[in-house]
Design a protein around this motif. Structure first.
Motif, PDB file in Angstrom:
ATOM      1  N   ASN A  23      -8.796  32.810  62.625  1.00 26.32           N
ATOM      2  CA  ASN A  23     -10.050  33.392  62.147  1.00 26.32           C
ATOM      3  C   ASN A  23     -10.779  34.161  63.245  1.00 26.32           C
ATOM      4  O   ASN A  23     -11.574  35.057  62.965  1.00 26.32           O
ATOM      5  CB  ASN A  23     -10.968  32.299  61.596  1.00 26.32           C
ATOM      6  CG  ASN A  23     -10.420  31.700  60.314  1.00 26.32           C
ATOM      7  OD1 ASN A  23      -9.669  32.342  59.586  1.00 26.32           O
ATOM      8  ND2 ASN A  23     -10.773  30.451  60.048  1.00 26.32           N
ATOM      9  N   ASP A  24     -10.532  33.767  64.520  1.00 34.39           N
ATOM     10  CA  ASP A  24     -11.189  34.418  65.648  1.00 34.39           C
ATOM     11  C   ASP A  24     -10.461  35.691  66.089  1.00 34.39           C
ATOM     12  O   ASP A  24     -10.955  36.429  66.945  1.00 34.39           O
ATOM     13  CB  ASP A  24     -11.257  33.462  66.849  1.00 34.39           C
ATOM     14  CG  ASP A  24     -12.289  32.359  66.640  1.00 34.39           C
ATOM     15  OD1 ASP A  24     -13.118  32.512  65.730  1.00 34.39           O
ATOM     16  OD2 ASP A  24     -12.246  31.367  67.371  1.00 34.39           O
ATOM     17  N   LYS A  25      -9.306  35.968  65.525  1.00 36.26           N
ATOM     18  CA  LYS A  25      -8.477  37.079  65.987  1.00 36.26           C
ATOM     19  C   LYS A  25      -9.083  38.437  65.627  1.00 36.26           C
ATOM     20  O   LYS A  25      -9.543  38.643  64.508  1.00 36.26           O
ATOM     21  CB  LYS A  25      -7.082  36.946  65.379  1.00 36.26           C
ATOM     22  CG  LYS A  25      -6.077  37.987  65.863  1.00 36.26           C
ATOM     23  CD  LYS A  25      -4.654  37.597  65.530  1.00 36.26           C
ATOM     24  CE  LYS A  25      -4.467  37.357  64.054  1.00 36.26           C
ATOM     25  NZ  LYS A  25      -3.058  37.000  63.732  1.00 36.26           N
ATOM     26  N   PHE A  26      -9.074  39.341  66.588  1.00 39.85           N
ATOM     27  CA  PHE A  26      -9.475  40.729  66.344  1.00 39.85           C
ATOM     28  C   PHE A  26      -8.237  41.519  65.933  1.00 39.85           C
ATOM     29  O   PHE A  26      -7.172  41.389  66.544  1.00 39.85           O
ATOM     30  CB  PHE A  26     -10.078  41.349  67.605  1.00 39.85           C
ATOM     31  CG  PHE A  26     -10.222  42.848  67.520  1.00 39.85           C
ATOM     32  CD1 PHE A  26     -11.266  43.424  66.812  1.00 39.85           C
ATOM     33  CD2 PHE A  26      -9.291  43.674  68.131  1.00 39.85           C
ATOM     34  CE1 PHE A  26     -11.380  44.800  66.714  1.00 39.85           C
ATOM     35  CE2 PHE A  26      -9.403  45.055  68.048  1.00 39.85           C
ATOM     36  CZ  PHE A  26     -10.454  45.622  67.337  1.00 39.85           C
ATOM     37  N   GLU A  27      -8.388  42.348  64.899  1.00 36.74           N
ATOM     38  CA  GLU A  27      -7.248  43.118  64.406  1.00 36.74           C
ATOM     39  C   GLU A  27      -7.600  44.606  64.329  1.00 36.74           C
ATOM     40  O   GLU A  27      -8.612  44.986  63.739  1.00 36.74           O
ATOM     41  CB  GLU A  27      -6.836  42.639  63.010  1.00 36.74           C
ATOM     42  CG  GLU A  27      -6.373  41.189  62.971  1.00 36.74           C
ATOM     43  CD  GLU A  27      -5.988  40.750  61.559  1.00 36.74           C
ATOM     44  OE1 GLU A  27      -6.032  41.615  60.651  1.00 36.74           O
ATOM     45  OE2 GLU A  27      -5.660  39.580  61.365  1.00 36.74           O
ATOM     46  N   LEU A  28      -6.749  45.417  64.946  1.00 32.51           N
ATOM     47  CA  LEU A  28      -6.883  46.868  64.873  1.00 32.51           C
ATOM     48  C   LEU A  28      -5.623  47.427  64.223  1.00 32.51           C
ATOM     49  O   LEU A  28      -4.512  47.184  64.700  1.00 32.51           O
ATOM     50  CB  LEU A  28      -7.052  47.464  66.270  1.00 32.51           C
ATOM     51  CG  LEU A  28      -6.985  49.001  66.364  1.00 32.51           C
ATOM     52  CD1 LEU A  28      -8.132  49.644  65.590  1.00 32.51           C
ATOM     53  CD2 LEU A  28      -7.005  49.455  67.826  1.00 32.51           C
ATOM     54  N   LYS A  29      -5.797  48.154  63.129  1.00 33.13           N
ATOM     55  CA  LYS A  29      -4.664  48.774  62.448  1.00 33.13           C
ATOM     56  C   LYS A  29      -4.884  50.274  62.402  1.00 33.13           C
ATOM     57  O   LYS A  29      -5.986  50.745  62.083  1.00 33.13           O
ATOM     58  CB  LYS A  29      -4.503  48.220  61.034  1.00 33.13           C
ATOM     59  CG  LYS A  29      -4.098  46.747  60.996  1.00 33.13           C
ATOM     60  CD  LYS A  29      -3.849  46.281  59.572  1.00 33.13           C
ATOM     61  CE  LYS A  29      -3.413  44.816  59.537  1.00 33.13           C
ATOM     62  NZ  LYS A  29      -3.142  44.339  58.156  1.00 33.13           N
ATOM     63  N   GLY A  30      -3.841  51.022  62.731  1.00 26.90           N
ATOM     64  CA  GLY A  30      -3.966  52.464  62.752  1.00 26.90           C
ATOM     65  C   GLY A  30      -2.877  53.162  61.969  1.00 26.90           C
ATOM     66  O   GLY A  30      -1.739  52.686  61.904  1.00 26.90           O
ATOM     67  N   GLU A  31      -3.239  54.265  61.355  1.00 23.91           N
ATOM     68  CA  GLU A  31      -2.290  55.132  60.672  1.00 23.91           C
ATOM     69  C   GLU A  31      -2.779  56.561  60.903  1.00 23.91           C
ATOM     70  O   GLU A  31      -3.522  57.118  60.112  1.00 23.91           O
ATOM     71  CB  GLU A  31      -2.238  54.812  59.177  1.00 23.91           C
ATOM     72  CG  GLU A  31      -1.129  55.526  58.435  1.00 23.91           C
ATOM     73  CD  GLU A  31      -0.978  55.046  56.999  1.00 23.91           C
ATOM     74  OE1 GLU A  31      -0.282  55.729  56.231  1.00 23.91           O
ATOM     75  OE2 GLU A  31      -1.554  53.987  56.648  1.00 23.91           O
ATOM     76  N   LEU A  32      -2.350  57.116  62.047  1.00 25.57           N
ATOM     77  CA  LEU A  32      -2.896  58.381  62.513  1.00 25.57           C
ATOM     78  C   LEU A  32      -1.866  59.505  62.446  1.00 25.57           C
ATOM     79  O   LEU A  32      -0.672  59.287  62.677  1.00 25.57           O
ATOM     80  CB  LEU A  32      -3.385  58.232  63.962  1.00 25.57           C
ATOM     81  CG  LEU A  32      -4.548  57.252  64.156  1.00 25.57           C
ATOM     82  CD1 LEU A  32      -4.790  56.995  65.629  1.00 25.57           C
ATOM     83  CD2 LEU A  32      -5.818  57.787  63.504  1.00 25.57           C
ATOM     84  N   GLU A  33      -2.349  60.687  62.167  1.00 24.64           N
ATOM     85  CA  GLU A  33      -1.480  61.869  62.067  1.00 24.64           C
ATOM     86  C   GLU A  33      -1.532  62.680  63.362  1.00 24.64           C
ATOM     87  O   GLU A  33      -2.537  62.686  64.068  1.00 24.64           O
ATOM     88  CB  GLU A  33      -1.955  62.757  60.909  1.00 24.64           C
ATOM     89  CG  GLU A  33      -2.043  62.058  59.571  1.00 24.64           C
ATOM     90  CD  GLU A  33      -2.745  62.908  58.532  1.00 24.64           C
ATOM     91  OE1 GLU A  33      -3.010  64.099  58.820  1.00 24.64           O
ATOM     92  OE2 GLU A  33      -3.045  62.382  57.443  1.00 24.64           O
ATOM     93  N   GLY A  34      -0.424  63.356  63.653  1.00 16.79           N
ATOM     94  CA  GLY A  34      -0.395  64.327  64.749  1.00 16.79           C
ATOM     95  C   GLY A  34      -0.614  63.762  66.131  1.00 16.79           C
ATOM     96  O   GLY A  34      -1.220  64.433  66.983  1.00 16.79           O
ATOM     97  N   LEU A  35      -0.131  62.547  66.418  1.00 15.35           N
ATOM     98  CA  LEU A  35      -0.265  62.000  67.758  1.00 15.35           C
ATOM     99  C   LEU A  35       0.538  62.847  68.739  1.00 15.35           C
ATOM    100  O   LEU A  35       1.659  63.270  68.448  1.00 15.35           O
ATOM    101  CB  LEU A  35       0.228  60.551  67.796  1.00 15.35           C
ATOM    102  CG  LEU A  35      -0.629  59.523  67.050  1.00 15.35           C
ATOM    103  CD1 LEU A  35       0.010  58.141  67.114  1.00 15.35           C
ATOM    104  CD2 LEU A  35      -2.039  59.478  67.616  1.00 15.35           C
TER     105      LEU A  35
END
Length: 334
Positions: A23-35
């Motif tokens: 429950n304490d976990k930080f989550e970053l999810k990305g779906e980016l174009e043109g890296l």
């Protein structure tokens, strides 16, 4: 009534600890174009300085950790552009769209950053963006987003207005002023007034030999900081080549100090070394002692020093730099 076994109690406690950690976990999810590269740097600003890496697959990635307190970091792409991210216990953040124009959805200050991005969306006039940034800062005195906006729009420019910067910083909440971002800005402004000399340093040239202050007789040395991923700094570096031709080796030499991590990309963008023009790179990026002592925190940047390592000017470009060199070399001739 049956007593619960010690083992059962231990299992319950373990389950609770694991659940709490999840429950304490930080989550970053990305779906980016043109890296622009297959790697993203995670550059932490608070509560400690460190660097991590993310390797997106087809623009998609996930990044997780359990923060002890609020963490602030920048997601940096191959061009040097960055997205500030704020991480705390249980927060979730998602990034979509293009890196240069992301859509940020998430908890805490991340939502406030998206609020600002929405205000400047489609606004190509940089002066107007600066006005919107100033209005946002003044209405978000308790937001860490304001710290990054002060740095981006009012500090990272050719001629920062220190009075304006101070006016924006003074009313900020105490915890924002204590952040690394604001702390570095304040330190930079104070040291710019107090610093007179740079310490001795030695770095390795492309031919494998060390260059130090004992190995040159030039009266003035321009230490120029640049990187292949920063277009403005590349243009500034290239403009110095003509300056060398105008002043000659007895008056000026240029040390082009690259902040590239990728030595191959750096080497491909370099010019040939001469006694007056020297390209340097240790592949440490921002983690370099030379940057720390001169207090460089943005590009483009330079410092002009005498043969005795006295600082004659900081952050002069174009005609301003030329005029300063003319003044110094005339003084030398007298």
């Amino acid at each position: 009534m049956k007593k619960l076994s010690p083992f059962f109690g231990f299992v319950c406690l373990l389950f609770c600890l694991i659940s709490c950690k999840e429950n304490d976990k930080f989550e970053l999810k990305g779906e980016l174009e043109g890296l622009t590269s297959d790697m993203l740097l995670v550059v932490y600003d608070d509560p400690e300085s460190k660097i991590d890496t993310i390797y997106p697959q087809g623009g998609k990635f996930e990044y997780e950790f359990v923060p002890d307190t609020l963490n602030m970091f920048r997601l940096v792409d191959g061009s040097g552009s960055f997205i500030p991210i704020f991480a705390d216990k249980g927060w979730k953040v998602s990034l979509k769209g293009r890196f240069a124009e992301p859509v940020v959805e998430g908890d805490g200050f991340n939502g406030e950053y998206q609020e600002f991005l929405s205000q400047i969306k489609g606004e190509n006039d940089y002066a107007r963006q600066e006005q919107l940034a100033e209005a946002f800062i003044k209405s978000h005195l308790q937001s860490f987003v304001s710290a990054y906006l002060i740095d981006k729009y009012f500090v990272q420019k050719m001629s920062p207005d220190e009075k304006k910067i101070k006016e924006l910083i003074d009313p900020l909440d105490g915890k924002i002023k204590d952040s690394w971002v604001i702390g570095l800005i304040i330190k930079s402004m104070s040291e710019k007034k107090e610093r007179n000399y740079i310490n001795y340093f030695s770095v390795m040239k492309r031919d494998g030999r060390y260059l130090s202050w004992n190995t040159h007789k030039r009266q003035y040395t321009l230490i120029n900081f640049w990187a292949t991923w920063d277009k403005e700094s590349v243009l500034q570096r290239d403009s110095l080549y003509r300056l060398c031709e105008e002043f000659g080796e007895d008056d000026l030499r240029v040390l082009n100090f690259s902040l590239d991590y990728d030595k191959k990309a750096w080497a491909e963008a370099c010019k040939d070394d001469t006694g007056q023009w020297i390209e340097l790179c240790d592949a440490k990026g921002w983690n370099n002692s030379v940057l720390e002592q001169i207090n460089v925190s943005r590009l483009p940047a330079n410092v002009l020093v005498s043969s005795g390592r006295r600082i004659e000017a900081v952050g002069l470009f174009g005609n301003e730099l030329k005029i300063k060199l003319e003044e110094l070399t005339e003084k030398k001739d007298k």
